[in-house]
Design an enzyme around this catalytic site. Structure first.
Site, PDB file in Angstrom:
ATOM      1  N   LYS A 126       0.830  -1.205   0.000  1.00  0.00           N
ATOM      2  CA  LYS A 126       0.000   0.000   0.000  1.00  0.00           C
ATOM      3  C   LYS A 126       0.874   1.269   0.000  1.00  0.00           C
ATOM      4  CE  LYS A 126      -2.982   3.142   0.796  1.00  0.00           C
ATOM      5  NZ  LYS A 126      -4.246   3.482   0.206  1.00  0.00           N
ATOM      6  N   CYS A 138      -3.279  11.059   1.453  1.00  0.00           N
ATOM      7  CA  CYS A 138      -2.598   9.780   1.220  1.00  0.00           C
ATOM      8  C   CYS A 138      -1.230   9.960   0.583  1.00  0.00           C
ATOM      9  CB  CYS A 138      -3.454   8.905   0.313  1.00  0.00           C
ATOM     10  SG  CYS A 138      -5.119   8.722   0.922  1.00  0.00           S
TER      11      CYS A 138
HETATM   12  N1  SAJ Z   1      -1.698  14.837  -9.110  1.00  0.00           N
HETATM   13  C1  SAJ Z   1      -0.885  15.573  -9.962  1.00  0.00           C
HETATM   14  N2  SAJ Z   1      -0.597  15.047 -11.189  1.00  0.00           N
HETATM   15  C2  SAJ Z   1      -1.075  13.844 -11.610  1.00  0.00           C
HETATM   16  C3  SAJ Z   1      -1.896  13.108 -10.731  1.00  0.00           C
HETATM   17  C4  SAJ Z   1      -2.185  13.629  -9.485  1.00  0.00           C
HETATM   18  O1  SAJ Z   1      -0.417  16.668  -9.624  1.00  0.00           O
HETATM   19  O2  SAJ Z   1      -0.791  13.468 -12.752  1.00  0.00           O
HETATM   20  C5  SAJ Z   1      -2.026  15.380  -7.781  1.00  0.00           C
HETATM   21  C6  SAJ Z   1      -3.504  15.613  -7.551  1.00  0.00           C
HETATM   22  O3  SAJ Z   1      -3.899  16.848  -8.081  1.00  0.00           O
HETATM   23  C7  SAJ Z   1      -3.612  15.548  -6.054  1.00  0.00           C
HETATM   24  C8  SAJ Z   1      -2.564  14.491  -5.692  1.00  0.00           C
HETATM   25  O4  SAJ Z   1      -1.702  14.401  -6.806  1.00  0.00           O
HETATM   26  O5  SAJ Z   1      -3.240  16.773  -5.450  1.00  0.00           O
HETATM   27  C9  SAJ Z   1      -3.135  13.136  -5.353  1.00  0.00           C
HETATM   28  O6  SAJ Z   1      -4.221  12.803  -6.199  1.00  0.00           O
HETATM   29  P1  SAJ Z   1      -4.425  11.327  -6.804  1.00  0.00           P
HETATM   30  O7  SAJ Z   1      -5.642  11.356  -7.659  1.00  0.00           O
HETATM   31  O8  SAJ Z   1      -3.179  10.865  -7.449  1.00  0.00           O
HETATM   32  O9  SAJ Z   1      -4.608  10.395  -5.535  1.00  0.00           O
HETATM   33  P2  SAJ Z   1      -5.547  10.394  -4.214  1.00  0.00           P
HETATM   34  O10 SAJ Z   1      -4.707  10.937  -3.095  1.00  0.00           O
HETATM   35  O11 SAJ Z   1      -6.864  11.019  -4.445  1.00  0.00           O
HETATM   36  O12 SAJ Z   1      -5.762   8.813  -4.014  1.00  0.00           O
HETATM   37  C10 SAJ Z   1      -4.622   7.980  -3.912  1.00  0.00           C
HETATM   38  C11 SAJ Z   1      -4.799   6.782  -4.863  1.00  0.00           C
HETATM   39  N3  SAJ Z   1      -3.517   6.051  -4.962  1.00  0.00           N
HETATM   40  C12 SAJ Z   1      -2.932   5.798  -6.156  1.00  0.00           C
HETATM   41  O13 SAJ Z   1      -3.395   6.162  -7.205  1.00  0.00           O
HETATM   42  C13 SAJ Z   1      -1.659   5.007  -6.118  1.00  0.00           C
HETATM   43  C14 SAJ Z   1      -5.903   5.867  -4.366  1.00  0.00           C
HETATM   44  O14 SAJ Z   1      -5.996   4.697  -5.162  1.00  0.00           O
HETATM   45  C15 SAJ Z   1      -5.642   5.471  -2.912  1.00  0.00           C
HETATM   46  O15 SAJ Z   1      -6.684   4.638  -2.391  1.00  0.00           O
HETATM   47  C16 SAJ Z   1      -5.599   6.753  -2.069  1.00  0.00           C
HETATM   48  O16 SAJ Z   1      -4.497   7.546  -2.559  1.00  0.00           O
HETATM   49  C17 SAJ Z   1      -5.407   6.360  -0.615  1.00  0.00           C
HETATM   50  O17 SAJ Z   1      -6.390   6.455   0.140  1.00  0.00           O
HETATM   51  O18 SAJ Z   1      -4.310   5.918  -0.254  1.00  0.00           O
END
Ligand code: SAJ
Length: 416
Positions: free
Chosen positions: A214, A268
């Protein structure tokens, strides 16, 4: 081994616990959701929800109406217990296991032979074993898996949640599930429970491996986003459009660069990598560097805004978006909040904020007198500098003609 689960307790009714409780109840299991927050418990017992997530309200309402879901502040005996409480980070970037420990130890009086405990909270490696040890310290009459392995009276496993906010109910059912047991028997028993509602594959392993998997998933994403963010800063220095560069590079069959942004938010990805770094500080140069790159990105954006503000006589700045990512209301660890706060504290012009998913500014922004929450039209009418911080649908739909003559800082690349 017991084939079925008549009653399941879910401890912690947040973004993960409440959907899990509702889905289990929809499969006919009697579910008691336990939370320390009395208001949350009261609200759920009225069939209402305290978090915004598609379809969750309908599911909770029907589960409560059929009597399959009930919320309570105290634990009671059950066949299985799912712990889904937060594991925050201390100011020193160390995992705080206080909630997990309190939840686990609260089970001690009701625990009996044959029970199953699953920890879903994101946890540093070794936490599941620690839960077994904490409970053994309180219940000498029961054999726990760290002592008795396969023959233990109580089964304990770790199965991390992996659902994406905004798609929780879909992903809860469809995603594959990693299930790590303190013994093979613990993992098998937990897989029987998830088998009640999961369409994805249940993959069994050890608790320590599941804990690391995880953390590795979120650290991997953090490192990937850090690469994109670093590239955006390189492109800024070299006067190259980063979005065009990423798009072109991603035509390579083995390259998939993520999108740069104003930084990484949420509870996360900005947090979990530190759990690995804390366990293995000397071995995590890359993971720690990625955290630093992503944490530094909001300041980098603030500097760009200051520079733009210096070039106009009175700077009226419209900041679009406050949530940590698109089309949700979650402001936790949001880089957009950090940027807006920094502009207001630094008195960088008159700042107005647009966030369609909230009605009032969050507490940390409320005392900043220069700051106002306004509608999109007013923000665009009143500003000479427009800073796009979140790629909400509402902002994607903005007529580009309305941006003409303004300085535009688009941190998400949606208006290219
Ligand atoms: N972000 C970027 N660029 C990208 C993708 C995301 O800047 O290309 C930023 C987003 O804007 C945001 C942050 O990253 O600020 C996180 O967003 P996210 O959509 O990547 O992830 P979370 O935090 O909403 O959810 C993540 C997910 N983990 C992964 O994709 C590996 C989700 O599956 C998990 O269940 C969750 O963390 C968790 O609860 O751990």
């Amino acid at each position: 081994m017991k084939p079925s689960f008549e009653k399941v307790l879910v401890l912690g009714l947040g973004y993960v616990g409440l959907p899990t409780a509702a889905v289990l109840a929809s499969r006919g299991v009697s579910v008691i959701g336990v939370d320390t927050n009395v208001q949350t418990v009261d609200l759920i017992n009225q069939g209402k929800v305290h978090i915004v997530e598609p379809d969750l309200d309908i599911m909770v309402r029907s589960a409560v109406a059929t009597g399959k879901l009930r919320a309570a502040v105290a634990v009671e005996p059950a066949d299985a217990f799912i712990i889904a409480v937060p594991t925050p980070l201390t100011n020193e970037h160390k995992p705080d296991l206080g909630h997990v420990r309190a939840a686990a130890e609260s089970l001690s009086p009701v625990l009996k032979k044959g029970d199953l405990i699953i920890i879903e909270s994101t946890s540093p490696v070794g936490t599941t074993e620690a839960v077994s040890e904490w409970l053994a310290g309180q219940r000498a009459d029961l054999a726990f898996p760290h002592q008795a392995g396969y023959e233990a009276d109580v089964r304990i496993a770790h199965s991390p949640e992996r659902v994406l906010p905004g798609r929780v109910l879909l992903e809860l059912i469809r995603n594959d599930r990693v299930i790590g047991g303190l013994s093979a028997r613990c993992a098998e028993r937990a897989a029987q429970l998830y088998g009640l509602f999961i369409d994805g594959e249940c993959m069994l392993t050890s608790a320590r491996t599941a804990e690391l998997v995880k953390l590795a998933e979120n650290a991997y994403r953090d490192v990937s986003i850090a690469f994109a963010n670093e590239l955006s800063m390189v492109c800024g220095r070299l006067n190259i459009d980063v979005w065009e560069a990423v798009e072109l590079a991603n035509h390579h069959p083995r390259v998939g660069i993520l999108s740069p942004g104003p930084g990484v938010g949420g509870h996360c990805i900005a947090v979990d990598p530190w759990f690995i770094a804390d366990s293995a500080p000397a071995e995590t140069t890359l993971i720690q560097a990625a955290r630093q790159v992503n944490d530094a990105k909001p300041d980098h954006i603030v500097e760009a805004i200051k520079k733009a503000a210096e070039a106009v006589s009175i700077s009226r700045i419209a900041c679009l978006g406050l949530s940590y990512k698109a089309d949700i209301d979650d402001l936790r660890e949001s880089p957009a909040v950090k940027i807006v706060k920094s502009l207001a504290l630094g008195k960088v012009g008159e700042v107005v904020v647009v966030e369609p998913h909230i009605r009032v500014l969050p507490e940390e922004l409320q005392d900043l007198s220069s700051l106002k929450l306004v509608e999109i039209d007013a923000a665009l009418d009143q500003s000479d500098i427009v800073v796009l911080l979140v790629d909400h649908q509402l902002f994607k739909a903005v007529d580009r003609a309305r941006l003409q003559g303004k300085v535009v800082i688009d941190t998400r690349g949606i208006w290219r």
